[in-house]
Design a protein around this motif. Structure first.
Motif, PDB file in Angstrom:
ATOM      1  N   GLY A  39      12.174   9.502  -8.528  1.00  0.00           N
ATOM      2  CA  GLY A  39      12.160  10.798  -9.190  1.00  0.00           C
ATOM      3  C   GLY A  39      13.532  11.344  -9.503  1.00  0.00           C
ATOM      4  N   SER A  40      13.875  12.463  -8.890  1.00  0.00           N
ATOM      5  CA  SER A  40      15.128  13.167  -9.165  1.00  0.00           C
ATOM      6  C   SER A  40      15.265  13.450 -10.658  1.00  0.00           C
ATOM      7  N   ILE A  41      14.229  14.045 -11.220  1.00  0.00           N
ATOM      8  CA  ILE A  41      14.207  14.314 -12.659  1.00  0.00           C
ATOM      9  C   ILE A  41      14.969  15.606 -12.919  1.00  0.00           C
ATOM     10  N   GLY A  42      16.235  15.465 -13.158  1.00  0.00           N
ATOM     11  CA  GLY A  42      17.111  16.613 -13.374  1.00  0.00           C
ATOM     12  C   GLY A  42      18.426  16.171 -13.978  1.00  0.00           C
ATOM     13  N   VAL A  43      19.303  17.125 -14.240  1.00  0.00           N
ATOM     14  CA  VAL A  43      20.591  16.844 -14.876  1.00  0.00           C
ATOM     15  C   VAL A  43      21.681  17.580 -14.107  1.00  0.00           C
ATOM     16  N   THR A  44      22.814  16.925 -13.928  1.00  0.00           N
ATOM     17  CA  THR A  44      23.925  17.567 -13.226  1.00  0.00           C
ATOM     18  C   THR A  44      25.254  17.256 -13.910  1.00  0.00           C
ATOM     19  N   ALA A  45      26.182  18.173 -13.771  1.00  0.00           N
ATOM     20  CA  ALA A  45      27.563  17.969 -14.215  1.00  0.00           C
ATOM     21  C   ALA A  45      28.445  18.743 -13.241  1.00  0.00           C
ATOM     22  N   ALA A  46      29.331  18.044 -12.563  1.00  0.00           N
ATOM     23  CA  ALA A  46      30.113  18.670 -11.488  1.00  0.00           C
ATOM     24  C   ALA A  46      31.604  18.656 -11.806  1.00  0.00           C
ATOM     25  N   MET A  98      37.098  14.859 -12.293  1.00  0.00           N
ATOM     26  CA  MET A  98      37.621  16.143 -12.742  1.00  0.00           C
ATOM     27  C   MET A  98      36.640  16.895 -13.634  1.00  0.00           C
ATOM     28  N   GLY A  99      35.493  16.262 -13.921  1.00  0.00           N
ATOM     29  CA  GLY A  99      34.471  16.971 -14.666  1.00  0.00           C
ATOM     30  C   GLY A  99      34.573  16.843 -16.167  1.00  0.00           C
ATOM     31  N   PHE A 100      35.305  15.840 -16.667  1.00  0.00           N
ATOM     32  CA  PHE A 100      35.470  15.698 -18.104  1.00  0.00           C
ATOM     33  C   PHE A 100      34.440  14.767 -18.724  1.00  0.00           C
ATOM     34  N   GLN A 101      33.533  14.210 -17.921  1.00  0.00           N
ATOM     35  CA  GLN A 101      32.489  13.387 -18.485  1.00  0.00           C
ATOM     36  C   GLN A 101      31.320  14.249 -18.896  1.00  0.00           C
ATOM     37  N   GLY A 102      30.369  13.659 -19.628  1.00  0.00           N
ATOM     38  CA  GLY A 102      29.194  14.408 -20.051  1.00  0.00           C
ATOM     39  C   GLY A 102      28.220  14.585 -18.906  1.00  0.00           C
ATOM     40  N   PRO A 103      27.047  15.155 -19.200  1.00  0.00           N
ATOM     41  CA  PRO A 103      26.036  15.371 -18.164  1.00  0.00           C
ATOM     42  C   PRO A 103      25.580  14.059 -17.565  1.00  0.00           C
TER      43      PRO A 103
END
Length: 323
Positions: A171-178, A315-320
């Motif tokens: 599962g883990s049906i979601g999106v994250t960006a850190a 550093m968070g410069f990638q996409g979701p």
């Protein structure tokens, strides 16, 4: 000539002789070191060249087999991302070869992945559905081993049926960006950040600048749009097999055990790859069509070829990321 003068001259000759001896010894050590370095570099170049010549960038398994047919296996292992082993190029290439093989009776995607790029996962999902429509006589099964989460489940939902172990994580049906925020740290250190852009929001993901509310809202909208795409694809792939598509936590990013996933309709049954091939497909003969890393690929990765890419991700410069 006095005895004192003779003694002084003798000492001077002794020192000169000692000095020449020491200089010769130092020069010999330098030559020895230089030759040692030369031979080490030569050996390294030879081994590197041998790996480069005799190891192709990637190789695909799937040789001709005896008998009437086989079940094709394609591994989806590790991070799903461009230039990784589980990239869309690799997985799609393996899928096409497996479908085109006249002896392929069915295809099993053996999945052990935490997910990754929504773009790469989407490419694979779309291609599975296209190839299934084109080769309706060949079914595609997804078998989740330890982990089939996020983008990995996105891919699995395109299969005809999904199987997992009772203890698999699904599962883990979601999106994250850190990312991180270093603004106060920089102030304490007395460091000034200077950024030059030609667009008002060009640097909105910069972790060294204060977060702006309107940019935070915008980025949250991007993540929610990607999440909706993920949910729509899962619903399209699973259809009525989802026991409760409106379950409040089904698409919340939670991960489920294999048994729980079966109750929710996220998987169709419990079983291993060999079980599916033997009992569901009816063809126990397995042939691996996965793209395999060569020793050269592993060697270059250990040299840190992807350091810059991982630094950008940190550093968070990638996409979701689908998680």
């Amino acid at each position: 000539m006095s005895d004192e003068w003779k003694a002084s001259a003798g000492d001077d000759k002794s020192w000169k002789l000692l000095e020449k001896t020491l200089l010769a010894s130092v020069q010999e050590q330098r030559r020895s070191r230089r030759w040692g370095i030369f031979f080490k570099v030569l050996t390294f170049v030879y081994l590197f060249g041998a790996l480069l010549i005799f190891s192709p960038a990637m190789k695909m398994q799937g040789a001709a087999t005896s008998g009437d047919g086989h079940t094709a296996i394609i591994e989806v292992r590790g991070m799903i991302a461009d230039r990784e082993l589980a990239s869309a190029d690799n997985i799609v290439g393996s899928l096409r070869k497996a479908f085109e093989d006249e002896k392929t009776k069915a295809i099993i995607l053996r999945i052990n992945s935490p997910g990754g790029s929504p773009v790469q996962s989407g490419y694979i999902y779309d291609e599975i559905r296209r190839l299934r429509a084109e080769h309706s006589e060949i079914k595609v099964y997804a078998v989740i081993t330890d982990l089939g989460a996020s983008g990995a489940y996105y891919i699995a939902s395109a299969a005809d049926e999904i199987y997992a172990d009772k203890s698999s994580l699904v599962g883990s049906i979601g999106v994250t960006a850190a990312s991180f925020g270093f603004v106060e740290t920089m102030e304490k250190l007395g460091v000034e950040r200077r950024v030059y852009t030609s667009g008002e929001h060009k640097a909105f993901l910069d972790p060294f600048q204060p977060e702006k509310e309107d940019e935070r809202v915008f980025w949250q909208g991007v993540l929610e749009a990607t999440h909706r795409q993920f949910i729509d694809s899962v619903k399209k792939g699973r259809g009525e097999r989802l026991k409760d598509a409106e379950h409040p936590e089904l698409f919340s990013g939670l991960v489920w055990s294999g048994e729980q996933a079966l109750a929710l309709g996220l998987v169709d049954g419990l079983g291993s790859t060999s079980y599916v091939a033997r009992e569901i497909v009816g063809e126990a003969n397995l042939v691996d069509f996965s793209v395999q890393e060569t020793p050269f690929d592993r060697f270059t990765k250990r040299l840190g070829a992807s350091v810059a890419e991982h630094l950008a991700m940190w550093m968070g410069f990638q996409g979701p990321t689908l998680r």
